[in-house]
Design an enzyme around this catalytic site. Sequence first.
Site, PDB file in Angstrom:
ATOM      1  N   SER A   1       0.851  -1.193   0.000  1.00  0.00           N
ATOM      2  CA  SER A   1       0.000   0.000   0.000  1.00  0.00           C
ATOM      3  C   SER A   1       0.886   1.242   0.000  1.00  0.00           C
ATOM      4  O   SER A   1       2.057   1.161  -0.368  1.00  0.00           O
ATOM      5  CB  SER A   1      -0.930  -0.033   1.223  1.00  0.00           C
ATOM      6  OG  SER A   1      -1.947   0.928   1.088  1.00  0.00           O
ATOM      7  N   ASN A   2       0.359   2.377   0.378  1.00  0.00           N
ATOM      8  CA  ASN A   2       1.156   3.601   0.463  1.00  0.00           C
ATOM      9  C   ASN A   2       0.628   4.472   1.589  1.00  0.00           C
ATOM     10  O   ASN A   2      -0.348   4.113   2.254  1.00  0.00           O
ATOM     11  CB  ASN A   2       1.163   4.331  -0.891  1.00  0.00           C
ATOM     12  CG  ASN A   2      -0.246   4.686  -1.337  1.00  0.00           C
ATOM     13  OD1 ASN A   2      -0.952   5.417  -0.655  1.00  0.00           O
ATOM     14  ND2 ASN A   2      -0.672   4.132  -2.467  1.00  0.00           N
ATOM     15  N   ASP A   3       1.264   5.634   1.787  1.00  0.00           N
ATOM     16  CA  ASP A   3       0.976   6.468   2.962  1.00  0.00           C
ATOM     17  C   ASP A   3      -0.217   7.401   2.809  1.00  0.00           C
ATOM     18  O   ASP A   3      -0.444   8.246   3.668  1.00  0.00           O
ATOM     19  CB  ASP A   3       2.198   7.334   3.288  1.00  0.00           C
ATOM     20  CG  ASP A   3       3.279   6.541   3.993  1.00  0.00           C
ATOM     21  OD1 ASP A   3       2.932   5.540   4.651  1.00  0.00           O
ATOM     22  OD2 ASP A   3       4.451   6.932   3.891  1.00  0.00           O
TER      23      ASP A   3
ATOM     24  N   ALA B   1      -4.618   7.518  -4.224  1.00  0.00           N
ATOM     25  CA  ALA B   1      -3.237   7.130  -4.530  1.00  0.00           C
ATOM     26  C   ALA B   1      -3.263   5.639  -4.867  1.00  0.00           C
ATOM     27  O   ALA B   1      -3.119   4.774  -3.995  1.00  0.00           O
ATOM     28  CB  ALA B   1      -2.340   7.400  -3.328  1.00  0.00           C
TER      29      ALA B   1
END
Length: 217
Positions: A29-31, A96
């Site tokens: 995943s991402n932030d 995102a």
Amino acid sequence: MSPRKGVQKRVLVTAGPTRERIDPVRYLSNDSSGKMGFAIAAASVAAGHEVVLIAGPVDLETPKGVKRIDVESAREMLAEVRKAFPECDTLFMAAAVCDFRPARRLRGKWRKKDVGQERASLELIPNPDILGAITRRKGDRLVVGFALETSDGLRRAREKLERKRMDYVVLNGPSALNATKTSVKILGRDGSQRDLAGRTKSAVAKVLVGLRAPSKG
Ligand code: C5P
């Protein structure tokens, strides 16, 4: 089809990260916190629009008056965006989206003894480009995307604007992730540029919701 009586426009917003499963307990995943997309959804309701918000896994309350659809992966997000896009007047693609996902999703937990003790590698395959796919049938909808760049931002953001057929691209940097305040450049298909520095995401959202179609394409 026109919006419900008393409603200005039908606005579709995506927000948050996507989560790409490796096995039942692990993922890529991402932030992204989802704050920017949620702020856009709230600002759109405040402006009198009807709002559908497609959200990846985030820890945020649904703004009042918003219809929220929760998704996990990029492919789930694509499926929901495909369903909602034909009925919307404006799309804010603030999610995102993970560019890659594991080539295989393991049914059981990935265990060290199955892959070797010293080194392991994960095969990744590209996710679909949601904006690129749905703007093939853009019509006269207003499409606003985002670009988070760490270098050569203006050139890369303009390239994305063209390639993904956006009307505007909102350029920001990694400091925007999970932050309350942000600095952005809003680049238009008409060559316009508007800089907003050190603003709250709510303030930026209000400006974005006020955008009109660029004059030439
Ligand atoms: O990740 P990237 O910088 O290419 O994202 C630019 C825009 O494209 C963003 O608005 C993002 O939501 C969208 N995007 C997408 N599908 C992807 C990757 C990004 O729609 N697979």
